[in-house]
Write a protein that holds these residues in place. Structure first.
Motif, short mmCIF file in Angstrom:
data_model
loop_
_atom_site.label_atom_id
_atom_site.label_comp_id
_atom_site.label_asym_id
_atom_site.label_seq_id
_atom_site.Cartn_x
_atom_site.Cartn_y
_atom_site.Cartn_z
N ARG A 147 87.10 -0.16 55.81
CA ARG A 147 86.05 -0.27 56.75
C ARG A 147 87.08 0.53 58.22
N GLU B 117 80.52 6.46 51.60
CA GLU B 117 80.01 5.97 52.89
C GLU B 117 78.85 4.45 52.57
N LYS B 118 79.20 3.19 51.90
CA LYS B 118 78.06 2.61 51.49
C LYS B 118 76.74 2.49 53.61
N THR C 139 81.73 0.72 59.57
CA THR C 139 81.35 1.36 58.70
C THR C 139 82.30 1.12 57.47
N ASP C 140 81.02 1.76 56.69
CA ASP C 140 82.00 1.09 55.12
C ASP C 140 82.19 1.97 54.37
N TYR C 141 83.19 1.95 53.64
CA TYR C 141 83.35 2.58 52.45
C TYR C 141 84.02 2.44 51.62
N VAL D 104 75.04 4.88 48.97
CA VAL D 104 76.03 5.54 49.29
C VAL D 104 76.06 6.60 49.46
N ARG E 172 78.42 11.01 50.42
CA ARG E 172 79.46 11.17 50.36
C ARG E 172 79.42 11.70 51.01
N VAL F 88 90.16 8.33 55.91
CA VAL F 88 89.75 7.90 54.92
C VAL F 88 90.42 7.71 53.64
N VAL G 105 84.96 10.42 48.86
CA VAL G 105 84.52 9.48 49.43
C VAL G 105 83.04 9.01 49.89
N PRO H 288 85.73 4.32 48.17
CA PRO H 288 86.42 5.48 47.85
C PRO H 288 86.47 5.36 46.65
#
Length: 141
Positions: free
Chosen positions: A104, A59-60, A41-43, A74, A76, A82, A57, A45
């Motif tokens: 990630r 999340e993509k 999972t890709d973030y 994205v 929230r 994270v 934060v 922030p």
């Protein structure tokens, strides 16, 4: 493993290969860095460290280049681990101001900082409270 430009944006020129398929390290120059590819999972922030610290934060959920690159969507999320690692990374480098941090999750669910961009991120509009903190610090609010 992936290579990416030291100065880049949005996944441009990112190459992902198996480690055995890389050319000899001596053939690589200092315009690029090698980095472990984290497939989870890709973030992104959005962080502000000033008179008060604020983090949102994101999340993509969709990436322009498929598995790397700018987020085209994205959401929230509540991901305290994270948020903690993002703030910790920024503070360990004595950074202040707005930041967009790429993080990630590994397969074991541990978050890993991939990079810190010392600027507002492309999705800052989804993190109004970060903008509000900046404006408050500069007496605009």
């Amino acid at each position: 493993m992936l290579s990416k430009p030291r100065v880049g944006r949005g996944g441009r020129e990112v190459i992902i290969r198996n480690i055995e398929d890389w050319p000899a390290i001596s053939m690589l120059d200092d315009r690029y860095i090698l980095q472990e590819f984290i497939p989870g999972t890709d973030y992104a922030p959005e962080v502000y460290i000033g008179k008060k610290s604020v983090i949102v934060v994101l999340e993509k959920t969709r990436l322009k280049e498929g598995i790397v690159g700018n987020a085209t969507e994205v959401k929230r999320v509540n991901a305290p681990d994270v948020a903690d690692i993002a703030i910790s990374a920024a503070k360990s480098m004595n950074l202040t101001g707005p930041m967009d941090i790429d993080i990630r999750r590994r397969n074991d669910h541990n978050p890993v900082v991939l990079e810190i961009n010392a600027r507002f991120g492309a999705n800052i509009a989804r993190a109004k409270e970060v903008l509000d903190a900046v404006l408050e610090d500069f007496g605009v609010c």
